[in-house]
Design an enzyme around this catalytic site. Structure first.
Site, PDB file in Angstrom:
ATOM      1  N   TYR A 109      48.074 156.737   2.548  1.00 54.13           N
ATOM      2  CA  TYR A 109      47.756 155.430   1.967  1.00 54.13           C
ATOM      3  C   TYR A 109      48.075 155.495   0.479  1.00 54.13           C
ATOM      4  CZ  TYR A 109      45.149 151.443   0.211  1.00 54.13           C
ATOM      5  OH  TYR A 109      44.810 150.263  -0.404  1.00 54.13           O
ATOM      6  N   GLU A 197      49.925 147.463  -1.968  1.00 51.34           N
ATOM      7  CA  GLU A 197      49.409 148.396  -0.977  1.00 51.34           C
ATOM      8  C   GLU A 197      50.537 148.832  -0.052  1.00 51.34           C
ATOM      9  OE1 GLU A 197      45.212 148.162   1.071  1.00 51.34           O
ATOM     10  OE2 GLU A 197      46.670 147.135   2.306  1.00 51.34           O
TER      11      GLU A 197
END
Ligand code: GDP
Ligand code: MN
Length: 390
Positions: A109, A197
């Site tokens: 991530y 993101e």
């Protein structure tokens, strides 16, 4: 403002961030043609909506034949996808992104946000990327690391390498990740982003790191200077009332309560919502009519607020500084007469030309419910609309 994954990936490409090859389709036939064009023997078909959590909701399908691409596209386009980020109503999918599937060996991530505490861009990363990141952050927050960036010098190489090492990378991968973080930081800063993101940031067998998913939000207040970004706006993804409101220079956010709010100033609008909540009620919207609230603006504000079928009562709360209570009162009377409003309206006025404003409302003989203070007004609207059921 949010954009779609395929738009975010194009933006990433411009910054040299590796993303899978792919194209957007609005029919199943177009999706199949794109897959044939891309070549290979595995593809991924992805719903394009402004919300994450698509994978778990059936909006991302990895398939092995052109025919399956067509079927996946057919089953996704035109459906209303409900994910943990869309709310109960879900989002209508109008397009899919068709990509060459990547052979993922590990999912990290990587994100960047503006941290309000430090008032700085902050990098967030985790070795446990993928569809369960929210759960990871909740259950084992120690698996999510963050690094604050000093705007005077930008993201430094040692910081990027530190982040990469902290999420378990080693060797050449650390340098590849650092390069990607640097590019992502430039993109964030140049484009006035508020959030980016990459989840998953995937390690691809034999190909290095790639942004398999991409999400970017921008600061609306900066759009005036970024026409390339402003044109990526997709009105279909926004509440139609919010789109109409912004066209009229009104700052409107739809909420799910039953007390319509018409207020001047963002701070007072927030305070009004708090006061309603304090009395046990629930606001139907945030609406800031701004400084020079002409009768037309007030009229438009009523039209937008009354467009929400849940609204049982309207609270007009004006603290007139630049505004004048008599102008506001004229606008109220005009709106009430022209729109034949039957919804109860509670009015609290304060500030410039208060007496003149009250006189106009009194002499109109219309059914305004007057309130002395904000507290009084909030109590009155909650009395009419009822308390929020818990
Ligand atoms: P989200 O659920 O809305 O965040 O959508 P993502 O784009 O992140 O896709 C969800 C999941 O699908 C990812 O976490 C991956 O595990 C998987 N996925 C997406 N693209 C590919 C791909 O090209 N190959 C493989 N093997 N899995 C993929
Ligand atoms: Mn994702």
């Amino acid at each position: 403002m949010n954009i779609h994954e395929y738009q975010a990936k194009q933006l990433f490409r411009n910054y040299g961030i590796a993303v899978p090859d792919g194209k957007i389709a609005d029919t199943d036939a177009a999706a199949a043609a794109i897959a044939a064009d891309l070549g290979g023997d595995r593809w991924v078909v992805k719903a394009q909506i402004h919300a994450g959590g698509r994978g778990k909701a059936g909006g991302v399908k990895v398939v092995d034949s052109i025919d399956e691409v067509r079927r996946a596209a057919d089953s996704i386009i035109g459906t209303t996808l409900v994910t943990h980020q869309t709310g109960k109503g879900g989002r209508l999918v109008q397009r899919v992104l068709v990509e060459k599937a990547s052979n993922i060996t590990k999912e990290f991530y990587l994100g960047m946000v503006i941290d309000r505490g430090s008032q700085r861009i902050t990098v967030i990363a985790s070795a446990s990327g993928g569809m369960d990141i929210e759960e990871v952050a909740k259950v084992s927050p120690d698996k999510v690391i963050s690094e604050v960036v000093d705007p005077a010098v930008g993201l430094l190489d040692f910081q990027s390498r530190k982040i990469a090492a902290a999420i378990g990378m080693s060797g050449k991968q650390i340098f590849a990740a650092a390069k990607m973080m640097k590019a992502l930081y430039r993109c964030f800063r140049d484009k006035d982003a508020s959030m980016v993101e990459i989840n998953p940031l995937a390690e691809i067998d034999g190909e290095g790191l790639m942004a398999v998913d991409a999400k970017v939000s921008f600061d609306d207040n900066a759009l005036f200077r970024l026409s390339d970004i402003a044109e990526l706006r997709d009105f279909d993804e926004e509440d139609p009332k919010e789109v109409v409101a912004s066209g009229h220079g009104l700052n409107y956010i739809a909420l799910d309560g039953n007390v319509g709010c018409i207020v001047n100033g963002a701070g007072l609008a927030m305070g009004t919502m708090d006061a309603i909540a304090f009395h046990g009620g629930s606001p139907a919207n945030f609406l800031d009519v701004g400084g020079g609230a002409s009768p037309e603006k007030i009229g438009n504000a009523f039209r937008i607020v009354l467009g929400d079928v849940n609204v049982k009562v309207i609270l007009v709360n004006i603290f007139a500084g630049i505004n004048r209570c008599d102008w506001i009162a004229e606008g109220l009377v005009k709106a009430m007469q022209e729109q034949k409003i039957e919804t109860p309206i509670v009015v609290r006025l304060a500030g410039t030309n208060l007496e003149a404003g009250q006189k106009i409302l009194d002499e109109s003989k219309l059914d305004f419910i007057m309130a002395e203070t904000l507290d009084d007004a909030a109590a009155k609207v909650v009395d009419i609309a009822g308390k929020k059921s818990l």
